[in-house]
Design an enzyme around this catalytic site. Sequence first.
Site, PDB file in Angstrom:
ATOM      1  N   GLU A 210       0.876  -1.181   0.000  1.00  0.00           N
ATOM      2  CA  GLU A 210       0.000   0.000   0.000  1.00  0.00           C
ATOM      3  C   GLU A 210       0.903   1.218   0.000  1.00  0.00           C
ATOM      4  O   GLU A 210       1.441   1.600   1.043  1.00  0.00           O
ATOM      5  CB  GLU A 210      -0.917  -0.023   1.230  1.00  0.00           C
ATOM      6  CG  GLU A 210      -1.883  -1.202   1.260  1.00  0.00           C
ATOM      7  CD  GLU A 210      -2.853  -1.195   0.086  1.00  0.00           C
ATOM      8  OE1 GLU A 210      -3.102  -0.114  -0.487  1.00  0.00           O
ATOM      9  OE2 GLU A 210      -3.368  -2.267  -0.257  1.00  0.00           O
ATOM     10  N   CYS A 244      -1.897   9.350   2.606  1.00  0.00           N
ATOM     11  CA  CYS A 244      -1.473   8.761   1.327  1.00  0.00           C
ATOM     12  C   CYS A 244      -2.463   9.044   0.202  1.00  0.00           C
ATOM     13  O   CYS A 244      -2.092   9.034  -0.972  1.00  0.00           O
ATOM     14  CB  CYS A 244      -1.252   7.264   1.469  1.00  0.00           C
ATOM     15  SG  CYS A 244      -2.714   6.345   1.988  1.00  0.00           S
TER      16      CYS A 244
END
Length: 489
Positions: A210, A244
């Site tokens: 991720e 993110c």
Amino acid sequence: MSQEQQAVERARKAFLTGRSKPLEYRIRQLKNLQRLFVEKQKEIADAVKKDLNKSEVGTQLYETLGLESEINLAVKKVKEWAAPRPVEKNLLTISDTVYIQPEPLGVVLIIGAWNYPWAVTIQPLIGAIAAGNAAVVKPSEVCVHTSKVMADLLPIYIDKELYPVVTGGVPETQELLRQRFDHIFYTGNCAVGKLIMEAAAKHLTPVTLELGGKSPCYIDKNCDLSIACRRVAWGKYTNCGQTCIAPDYILCEASIQDRVIEEVKKSIKNFYTDDPKTCSDYGRIINQRHFKRVLALTEDSTIAVGGDHDESDCYIAPTVLRDVKPDAKVMQEEIFGPLLPILPVNGLDDAIKYINRGEKPLALYIFTPDDKVIKRMIEETSSGGVLANDCLVHYSVNALPFGGVGNSGMGCYHGKYSFDQLSHLRACLIKKLNMEGVNDMRYPPHTPKKLGWARFFLLSNPDLGWMGRMALLAALVVVAAVVLQKYFL
């Protein structure tokens, strides 16, 4: 033997006892984990406050509330997820039992990130527990206080042998990566992601990465700029931009740039007052190294809003950069800070071309009232996720897979996707030792007639209900009898 090696060996030994597999045990561990977030909320919030200057309410809102929701879902659904999954059959297997059986992978390594230290570390752990695995948890050492609290609290609430916590920095992580795991789940940046994948390759260990990247935000000139910019400002400046999936930069036509700047400025004031530095809801850059990195990104761009900073406090004000050029420093890497560059473009076509010139982002945002614009953006670009007319909130929908594509990562999680990602979906076919006549077509000697039968059985895929299957099964018995008589009698 190092502490990292000991932790992995203990976890594997505990897994091999089989105690992580019964559904009742998984559910009990998940409920224990949920109790942690209820009973130790203050300790969790105090540590996150020291690390990232998040308020207690902000910590619940952005860290633990989503985890509680994820646990609730897993407790409710794990029996369904773990059950055998029937699949469609072909004519050759219509009398057989054919299904997928999810099974635990074994020992999973979870390497967390510092920006949302609980959310992105514990969310995959929930999936690992639900899937029946053991898991070694490595919180980010950058969040010093949170890492210690996690190491202190997790062993109190969940099985400390099955789910050990290993703390430390780069040397400890490197030592962990030398061990053999059955899956590695990493959240962080692309550079470290490559090192994780390289280490995993030595043991042929599958990985979930991720990562992140520069998530674009296209604002259509025809949309409600007040609402659009309010949502963009929230998505960008939450956690001081250290998210993110934060909108990394804005693409809009030059004719609306001034209005976008003004609306973002209004939202900053509404959210964080005239002096964000004194606002309890505005965070800080995690450390001075990142502070200097983020500040350096402004050097060759024009500041339209904000720009104030204080190195001693790791404070950078919510900042907007105008008329940013594609070759500016701020456009060469993921910002991961409270800087919002605006790149003027000549409409949708130009925006799509710009997005496609870069690496595939983790998220893509579109603000427009026009469904055709949304459709074009979805069809003509690629990203981990896409969200129209809002920011970040797709992360909270655990029915959606969350993950990247290309440089922004591989694999996905949340809800059932976490369970499946951390399970082996085992193909199972159970036959009986009868109806051997039907199988004769596959045995040598191979003949055109046998090939004809094989084509019929393999290429005919009628969509039948229960009654139809019963009728077909009866017909196949007759066919088997005929074949048996022809070849064996």
